[in-house]
Design a protein around this motif. Structure first.
Motif, mmCIF file in Angstrom:
data_model
loop_
_atom_site.group_PDB
_atom_site.id
_atom_site.type_symbol
_atom_site.label_atom_id
_atom_site.label_comp_id
_atom_site.label_asym_id
_atom_site.label_seq_id
_atom_site.Cartn_x
_atom_site.Cartn_y
_atom_site.Cartn_z
ATOM 1 N N THR A 1 73.480 -80.600 87.532
ATOM 2 C CA THR A 1 73.764 -81.587 88.576
ATOM 3 C C THR A 1 73.987 -80.963 89.948
ATOM 4 O OG1 THR A 1 74.649 -83.164 86.979
ATOM 5 C CG2 THR A 1 75.321 -83.464 89.260
ATOM 6 N N ALA A 2 74.813 -79.892 90.030
ATOM 7 C CA ALA A 2 75.134 -79.322 91.341
ATOM 8 C C ALA A 2 73.861 -78.839 92.042
ATOM 9 C CB ALA A 2 76.146 -78.177 91.189
ATOM 10 N N ASP A 3 72.984 -78.174 91.295
ATOM 11 C CA ASP A 3 71.723 -77.717 91.895
ATOM 12 C C ASP A 3 70.868 -78.899 92.367
ATOM 13 O OD1 ASP A 3 72.495 -75.333 89.909
ATOM 14 O OD2 ASP A 3 71.201 -74.566 91.504
ATOM 15 N N CYS A 4 70.866 -79.975 91.573
ATOM 16 C CA CYS A 4 70.070 -81.150 91.957
ATOM 17 C C CYS A 4 70.621 -81.813 93.225
ATOM 18 C CB CYS A 4 70.046 -82.169 90.821
ATOM 19 S SG CYS A 4 69.122 -81.592 89.383
ATOM 20 N N ILE A 5 71.945 -81.828 93.342
ATOM 21 C CA ILE A 5 72.547 -82.444 94.532
ATOM 22 C C ILE A 5 72.178 -81.616 95.765
ATOM 23 C CG2 ILE A 5 74.728 -83.025 95.666
ATOM 24 C CD1 ILE A 5 74.270 -84.860 93.331
ATOM 25 N N ALA A 6 72.248 -80.274 95.636
ATOM 26 C CA ALA A 6 71.849 -79.408 96.757
ATOM 27 C C ALA A 6 70.397 -79.695 97.146
ATOM 28 C CB ALA A 6 72.032 -77.936 96.373
ATOM 29 N N GLY B 1 68.850 -81.000 100.566
ATOM 30 C CA GLY B 1 68.115 -79.930 101.248
ATOM 31 C C GLY B 1 69.009 -78.824 101.774
ATOM 32 N N VAL B 2 70.073 -78.499 101.012
ATOM 33 C CA VAL B 2 70.975 -77.417 101.436
ATOM 34 C C VAL B 2 71.001 -76.330 100.362
ATOM 35 C CG1 VAL B 2 72.429 -79.005 102.762
ATOM 36 C CG2 VAL B 2 73.045 -78.448 100.389
ATOM 37 N N GLY B 3 71.542 -75.163 100.707
ATOM 38 C CA GLY B 3 71.666 -74.080 99.749
ATOM 39 C C GLY B 3 72.822 -74.305 98.790
ATOM 40 N N ILE B 4 72.881 -73.484 97.747
ATOM 41 C CA ILE B 4 73.997 -73.561 96.797
ATOM 42 C C ILE B 4 74.279 -72.171 96.271
ATOM 43 C CG2 ILE B 4 72.380 -74.217 94.943
ATOM 44 C CD1 ILE B 4 74.786 -75.720 93.666
ATOM 45 N N ASP B 5 75.553 -71.837 96.165
ATOM 46 C CA ASP B 5 75.933 -70.526 95.630
ATOM 47 C C ASP B 5 77.385 -70.604 95.158
ATOM 48 O OD1 ASP B 5 75.740 -67.888 94.884
ATOM 49 O OD2 ASP B 5 75.043 -67.207 96.847
ATOM 50 N N VAL B 6 77.808 -69.554 94.444
ATOM 51 C CA VAL B 6 79.214 -69.464 94.055
ATOM 52 C C VAL B 6 80.050 -69.404 95.335
ATOM 53 C CG1 VAL B 6 80.943 -67.976 92.984
ATOM 54 C CG2 VAL B 6 78.726 -68.344 91.855
ATOM 55 N N ARG C 1 79.625 -72.879 91.577
ATOM 56 C CA ARG C 1 78.452 -73.082 92.452
ATOM 57 C C ARG C 1 78.602 -74.427 93.160
ATOM 58 N NH1 ARG C 1 73.748 -70.474 91.799
ATOM 59 N NH2 ARG C 1 72.462 -72.343 91.974
ATOM 60 N N ILE C 2 78.710 -74.385 94.487
ATOM 61 C CA ILE C 2 78.984 -75.589 95.280
ATOM 62 C C ILE C 2 77.942 -75.666 96.404
ATOM 63 C CG2 ILE C 2 80.713 -76.749 96.732
ATOM 64 C CD1 ILE C 2 81.736 -76.418 93.882
ATOM 65 N N PRO C 3 77.317 -76.805 96.583
ATOM 66 C CA PRO C 3 76.333 -76.927 97.668
ATOM 67 C C PRO C 3 76.975 -76.667 99.029
ATOM 68 C CG PRO C 3 76.140 -78.790 96.154
ATOM 69 C CD PRO C 3 77.391 -78.044 95.766
ATOM 70 N N ASP C 4 76.234 -76.067 99.931
ATOM 71 C CA ASP C 4 76.746 -75.759 101.280
ATOM 72 C C ASP C 4 77.215 -77.030 101.974
ATOM 73 O OD1 ASP C 4 75.954 -73.224 100.706
ATOM 74 O OD2 ASP C 4 74.155 -73.256 101.974
ATOM 75 N N GLY C 5 78.424 -76.950 102.535
ATOM 76 C CA GLY C 5 78.942 -78.081 103.312
ATOM 77 C C GLY C 5 79.735 -79.085 102.507
ATOM 78 N N ALA C 6 79.861 -78.857 101.184
ATOM 79 C CA ALA C 6 80.606 -79.808 100.360
ATOM 80 C C ALA C 6 82.110 -79.546 100.435
ATOM 81 C CB ALA C 6 80.140 -79.716 98.907
#
Lengths: 240, 240
Positions: free
Chosen positions: A80-85, A89-94, A122-127
């Motif tokens: 889910t987290a990757d799909c939300i990113a 259209g944002v990056g995702i990382d630990v 792993r959290i999408p950038d800006g969350a």
């Protein structure tokens, strides 16, 4: 001003295969009704990137708030987290703050923060993180999308964390009358009453139980005086 | 040949307000899994024409079969049949065969076929009736959309009437292993196994109950031998 609107997205093959019965929709629906946010749609999709990204993008354009449940654990099927990113259209990382939460938690229980467990940081950038008082691994909010766990007690705790941060509207009130008559008998007068009180909504829900049959008539609205007035007329029509 | 696909559309304000807990999705999901029809999406929408017509048109273009539940009773809030007619751009009126079913039924019980009850004989042009052995008022199939009642025992009886008329696929088999270890511990080896058996799908569902916590690992696929082989390896990995 009309109430804010919401949609729910339940993510998980196990619901669509019939293995698991979803209970999160019913919980969220009740909580949103209390705070005056109108849940207008719910969807269930499988653990597939295309299905999740498509539904998130559809729903976040349609309503004020989207609430998701499921797919944020440590295993390979938690995407889910990757799909939300991808949806945003944002990056995702630990992320450090999420990792620190997990490290502190597992240090207390003497467990290791495995690579798999780190996936939960792993959290999408800006969350913004959503607190998880049950099992620590956080949910998150990005834009108007609130991403939460699927396990019911964790989902419920996250809903309790996130709802106070949202602006609600006028709570929807409801009263109901149980009538031991079939819908076919009450439909005519009920329609007339619903036209007279067009600011309220009238629903009729038939039941058959232990040989008895009848209808539960539910009246909903935001004005308690109008609601009480309609209930008096309803009781006059169909008896106590 | 891939299995046919399906979507479910649950229609009703009472589900979205939290008043009623839907049980029809779980029932349909289980039955479809048995006959090899893949349920790929479910939606819940309110009793509003625009919401129903929009969802029906979206879903019937996406999947082989759409199953709806709710909104086909006699009261003013039952608008599903009219919405389906609008979705397909066809007319709708009381139809003789449906009216005869209702007349015979109410004659037996000494009740009158009121104008409200006659609403249940309104069938979109070109539809085929779905038998309702519980309370007679029929559902119907038009194109690839199967329209059924929301009351659970009536919905279930209609599903039993309509499923034998559809062509199924290869039933999805599943086996599960209950492991008293957290998802973070099993995620690595589980991912490796899921890559080795890429023709199967591996899901992991954490639980916490009575102080115990762990994961139910569910393996799904259509080939029983491959499934058994994977279960042996899974048991070797995580113990009985």
């Amino acid at each position: 001003m009309p109430n804010p609107t919401a949609a729910m997205l339940v993510i998980g093959d196990e619901i669509l295969s019939g293995r698991t019965r979803d209970s999160n929709l019913n919980h969220l629906a009740g909580r949103l009704t209390e705070v005056g946010i109108d849940l207008v749609e719910a969807r269930v999709v499988s653990d597939k990137t295309e299905a999740i990204v498509g539904a998130v993008n559809d729903l976040r354009a349609k309503v004020d708030h989207v609430f998701t449940s499921g797919g944020i654990g440590p295993t390979h099927d938690d995407i889910t987290a990757d799909c939300i990113a991808e949806s945003f259209g944002v990056g995702i990382d630990v992320r450090d703050d999420a990792r620190e939460l997990l490290e502190a938690h597992y240090a207390r229980s003497g467990s290791e923060v495995t690579e798999a467990r780190l996936r939960m940081a792993r959290i999408p950038d800006g969350a913004t993180l959503i607190e998880n008082p049950v099992s620590v691994a956080p949910g998150f909010t990005i834009g108007n999308v609130h991403v939460m766990a699927g396990v019911p007690n964790v989902f419920e705790a996250m809903v309790a964390s996130v709802l106070p941060t949202l602006t609600g509207g006028t709570p929807l009130l409801s009263q109901s009358l149980r009538v031991l008559r079939g819908e076919g008998d009450i439909a005519g007068p009920l329609r007339a009453l619903s036209e007279e009180y067009s600011d309220l909504s009238f629903g009729s829900y038939p039941f058959q139980k232990d040989g008895a049959y009848g209808s539960n008539i539910v009246v909903r609205g935001t004005d308690s005086e109008r609601l009480s007035e309609a209930m008096v007329k309803l009781t006059d029509l169909f008896g106590a």
